[in-house]
Design a protein around this motif. Structure first.
Motif, PDB file in Angstrom:
ATOM      1  N   SER A   1     -23.917  24.317  12.577  1.00  0.00           N
ATOM      2  CA  SER A   1     -24.509  25.322  11.506  1.00  0.00           C
ATOM      3  C   SER A   1     -23.242  25.902  11.073  1.00  0.00           C
ATOM      4  O   SER A   1     -22.138  25.876  11.404  1.00  0.00           O
ATOM      5  CB  SER A   1     -25.506  26.259  12.239  1.00  0.00           C
ATOM      6  OG  SER A   1     -24.628  27.190  12.898  1.00  0.00           O
ATOM      7  N   ALA A   2     -23.204  26.448   9.717  1.00  0.00           N
ATOM      8  CA  ALA A   2     -22.229  27.112   9.030  1.00  0.00           C
ATOM      9  C   ALA A   2     -23.033  28.138   8.356  1.00  0.00           C
ATOM     10  O   ALA A   2     -24.197  27.867   7.678  1.00  0.00           O
ATOM     11  CB  ALA A   2     -21.586  26.055   8.015  1.00  0.00           C
ATOM     12  N   HIS A   3     -22.530  29.427   8.281  1.00  0.00           N
ATOM     13  CA  HIS A   3     -23.235  30.689   7.803  1.00  0.00           C
ATOM     14  C   HIS A   3     -21.858  31.565   7.523  1.00  0.00           C
ATOM     15  O   HIS A   3     -20.918  31.406   8.162  1.00  0.00           O
ATOM     16  CB  HIS A   3     -24.229  31.171   8.424  1.00  0.00           C
ATOM     17  CG  HIS A   3     -24.134  30.948  10.092  1.00  0.00           C
ATOM     18  ND1 HIS A   3     -23.833  31.891  10.845  1.00  0.00           N
ATOM     19  CD2 HIS A   3     -24.438  29.763  10.784  1.00  0.00           C
ATOM     20  CE1 HIS A   3     -23.606  31.700  12.032  1.00  0.00           C
ATOM     21  NE2 HIS A   3     -23.984  30.158  12.219  1.00  0.00           N
ATOM     22  N   ARG A   4     -22.113  32.483   6.702  1.00  0.00           N
ATOM     23  CA  ARG A   4     -21.283  33.695   6.553  1.00  0.00           C
ATOM     24  C   ARG A   4     -21.102  34.356   7.715  1.00  0.00           C
ATOM     25  O   ARG A   4     -22.148  34.913   8.567  1.00  0.00           O
ATOM     26  CB  ARG A   4     -21.707  34.451   5.348  1.00  0.00           C
ATOM     27  CG  ARG A   4     -21.514  33.554   4.100  1.00  0.00           C
ATOM     28  CD  ARG A   4     -21.684  34.584   2.919  1.00  0.00           C
ATOM     29  NE  ARG A   4     -23.106  34.142   2.477  1.00  0.00           N
ATOM     30  CZ  ARG A   4     -23.793  34.772   1.463  1.00  0.00           C
ATOM     31  NH1 ARG A   4     -23.145  35.653   0.811  1.00  0.00           N
ATOM     32  NH2 ARG A   4     -25.120  34.365   1.207  1.00  0.00           N
ATOM     33  N   GLY A   5     -19.962  35.046   8.020  1.00  0.00           N
ATOM     34  CA  GLY A   5     -19.789  35.941   9.014  1.00  0.00           C
ATOM     35  C   GLY A   5     -18.536  35.369   9.860  1.00  0.00           C
ATOM     36  O   GLY A   5     -17.843  34.609   9.607  1.00  0.00           O
ATOM     37  N   GLU A   6     -18.327  36.116  11.128  1.00  0.00           N
ATOM     38  CA  GLU A   6     -17.530  36.008  12.203  1.00  0.00           C
ATOM     39  C   GLU A   6     -18.013  35.733  13.457  1.00  0.00           C
ATOM     40  O   GLU A   6     -19.019  36.442  13.831  1.00  0.00           O
ATOM     41  CB  GLU A   6     -16.346  37.095  12.164  1.00  0.00           C
ATOM     42  CG  GLU A   6     -15.715  37.151  10.923  1.00  0.00           C
ATOM     43  CD  GLU A   6     -14.733  38.443  10.777  1.00  0.00           C
ATOM     44  OE1 GLU A   6     -13.983  38.654  11.770  1.00  0.00           O
ATOM     45  OE2 GLU A   6     -14.976  39.197   9.719  1.00  0.00           O
ATOM     46  N   GLU A   7     -17.670  35.004  14.403  1.00  0.00           N
ATOM     47  CA  GLU A   7     -18.210  34.636  15.753  1.00  0.00           C
ATOM     48  C   GLU A   7     -17.186  34.849  16.859  1.00  0.00           C
ATOM     49  O   GLU A   7     -16.181  34.196  16.592  1.00  0.00           O
ATOM     50  CB  GLU A   7     -19.023  33.687  15.698  1.00  0.00           C
ATOM     51  CG  GLU A   7     -20.002  33.574  17.013  1.00  0.00           C
ATOM     52  CD  GLU A   7     -20.659  32.251  16.996  1.00  0.00           C
ATOM     53  OE1 GLU A   7     -21.219  31.892  17.735  1.00  0.00           O
ATOM     54  OE2 GLU A   7     -21.193  31.909  15.786  1.00  0.00           O
ATOM     55  N   PHE A   8     -17.707  35.606  17.847  1.00  0.00           N
ATOM     56  CA  PHE A   8     -16.751  35.469  19.401  1.00  0.00           C
ATOM     57  C   PHE A   8     -17.498  34.673  20.325  1.00  0.00           C
ATOM     58  O   PHE A   8     -18.705  35.185  20.533  1.00  0.00           O
ATOM     59  CB  PHE A   8     -16.263  36.905  19.475  1.00  0.00           C
ATOM     60  CG  PHE A   8     -15.839  36.950  20.887  1.00  0.00           C
ATOM     61  CD1 PHE A   8     -14.419  36.800  21.122  1.00  0.00           C
ATOM     62  CD2 PHE A   8     -16.523  37.287  21.869  1.00  0.00           C
ATOM     63  CE1 PHE A   8     -14.005  36.776  22.529  1.00  0.00           C
ATOM     64  CE2 PHE A   8     -16.220  37.291  23.267  1.00  0.00           C
ATOM     65  CZ  PHE A   8     -14.832  36.884  23.597  1.00  0.00           C
ATOM     66  N   VAL A   9     -17.070  33.693  21.013  1.00  0.00           N
ATOM     67  CA  VAL A   9     -17.936  33.119  21.746  1.00  0.00           C
ATOM     68  C   VAL A   9     -16.937  33.069  23.309  1.00  0.00           C
ATOM     69  O   VAL A   9     -15.682  32.880  23.238  1.00  0.00           O
ATOM     70  CB  VAL A   9     -18.066  31.494  21.288  1.00  0.00           C
ATOM     71  CG1 VAL A   9     -18.535  30.875  22.499  1.00  0.00           C
ATOM     72  CG2 VAL A   9     -18.964  31.769  20.357  1.00  0.00           C
ATOM     73  N   TYR A  10     -17.744  33.393  24.303  1.00  0.00           N
ATOM     74  CA  TYR A  10     -16.992  33.477  25.704  1.00  0.00           C
ATOM     75  C   TYR A  10     -17.872  32.290  26.515  1.00  0.00           C
ATOM     76  O   TYR A  10     -19.111  32.282  26.378  1.00  0.00           O
ATOM     77  CB  TYR A  10     -16.926  34.843  26.330  1.00  0.00           C
ATOM     78  CG  TYR A  10     -16.790  34.969  27.589  1.00  0.00           C
ATOM     79  CD1 TYR A  10     -15.288  35.031  27.672  1.00  0.00           C
ATOM     80  CD2 TYR A  10     -17.461  34.961  28.606  1.00  0.00           C
ATOM     81  CE1 TYR A  10     -14.798  35.394  29.098  1.00  0.00           C
ATOM     82  CE2 TYR A  10     -16.890  35.106  29.974  1.00  0.00           C
ATOM     83  CZ  TYR A  10     -15.302  35.148  30.162  1.00  0.00           C
ATOM     84  OH  TYR A  10     -14.928  35.543  31.488  1.00  0.00           O
ATOM     85  N   VAL A  11     -16.968  31.514  27.133  1.00  0.00           N
ATOM     86  CA  VAL A  11     -17.891  30.559  28.095  1.00  0.00           C
ATOM     87  C   VAL A  11     -18.121  31.408  29.410  1.00  0.00           C
ATOM     88  O   VAL A  11     -17.361  31.564  30.110  1.00  0.00           O
ATOM     89  CB  VAL A  11     -17.232  29.535  28.225  1.00  0.00           C
ATOM     90  CG1 VAL A  11     -17.907  28.485  29.154  1.00  0.00           C
ATOM     91  CG2 VAL A  11     -16.753  28.742  27.257  1.00  0.00           C
ATOM     92  N   LEU A  12     -19.461  31.595  29.724  1.00  0.00           N
ATOM     93  CA  LEU A  12     -19.726  32.167  30.957  1.00  0.00           C
ATOM     94  C   LEU A  12     -19.783  31.184  32.240  1.00  0.00           C
ATOM     95  O   LEU A  12     -19.406  31.615  33.367  1.00  0.00           O
ATOM     96  CB  LEU A  12     -21.196  32.828  31.060  1.00  0.00           C
ATOM     97  CG  LEU A  12     -21.398  33.748  29.921  1.00  0.00           C
ATOM     98  CD1 LEU A  12     -22.899  34.314  29.595  1.00  0.00           C
ATOM     99  CD2 LEU A  12     -20.374  35.163  30.171  1.00  0.00           C
ATOM    100  N   GLU A  13     -20.281  29.804  31.988  1.00  0.00           N
ATOM    101  CA  GLU A  13     -20.295  29.078  32.893  1.00  0.00           C
ATOM    102  C   GLU A  13     -20.309  27.546  32.266  1.00  0.00           C
ATOM    103  O   GLU A  13     -20.830  27.322  31.298  1.00  0.00           O
ATOM    104  CB  GLU A  13     -21.647  29.214  33.835  1.00  0.00           C
ATOM    105  CG  GLU A  13     -21.893  28.145  34.728  1.00  0.00           C
ATOM    106  CD  GLU A  13     -23.340  28.636  35.446  1.00  0.00           C
ATOM    107  OE1 GLU A  13     -24.084  27.384  35.742  1.00  0.00           O
ATOM    108  OE2 GLU A  13     -23.610  29.820  35.582  1.00  0.00           O
ATOM    109  N   GLY A  14     -19.634  26.639  33.080  1.00  0.00           N
ATOM    110  CA  GLY A  14     -19.486  25.303  32.520  1.00  0.00           C
ATOM    111  C   GLY A  14     -18.139  24.857  31.796  1.00  0.00           C
ATOM    112  O   GLY A  14     -17.592  25.749  31.350  1.00  0.00           O
TER     113      GLY A  14
END
Length: 93
Positions: free
Chosen positions: A19-32
């Motif tokens: 997907s692509a949309h307006r905004g900012e994103e932070f992603v943290y890998v919990l497992e895997g």
């Protein structure tokens, strides 16, 4: 701010959702181990994180035959579009 814990499905079992949309994103890998097709960030492992502009096409999938778990926190501006996994537009009215 929109926090979301989710599972990144194996790319062996399903096509990755992008997907692509307006905004900012932070992603943290919990497992895997996660494929994040945006250089220089892929692959990501447990404990890795990434911060990016959501207007770039992005998506996540597990490198293994089982889902990975991620924590995603999005900052979406007022009136910004958000995308659902089906790609439908959920524009704020």
């Amino acid at each position: 701010m929109q926090p979301l814990a989710s599972r990144a499905q194996s790319s062996q079992n399903a096509a990755p959702v992008r997907s692509a949309h307006r905004g900012e994103e932070f992603v943290y890998v919990l497992e895997g181990d996660v494929v994040f097709p945006m250089e220089p960030y892929s692959p990501l492992s447990q404990g890795d994180s990434v911060y990016f502009d959501e207007s770039s096409a992005h998506g996540f999938s597990s490198l293994l035959d089982r889902p990975a778990r991620i924590l995603s926190v999005s900052l979406v501006g007022r009136g910004a579009r958000t995308a659902t996994p089906t790609g439908k537009d959920n524009s704020a009215k």
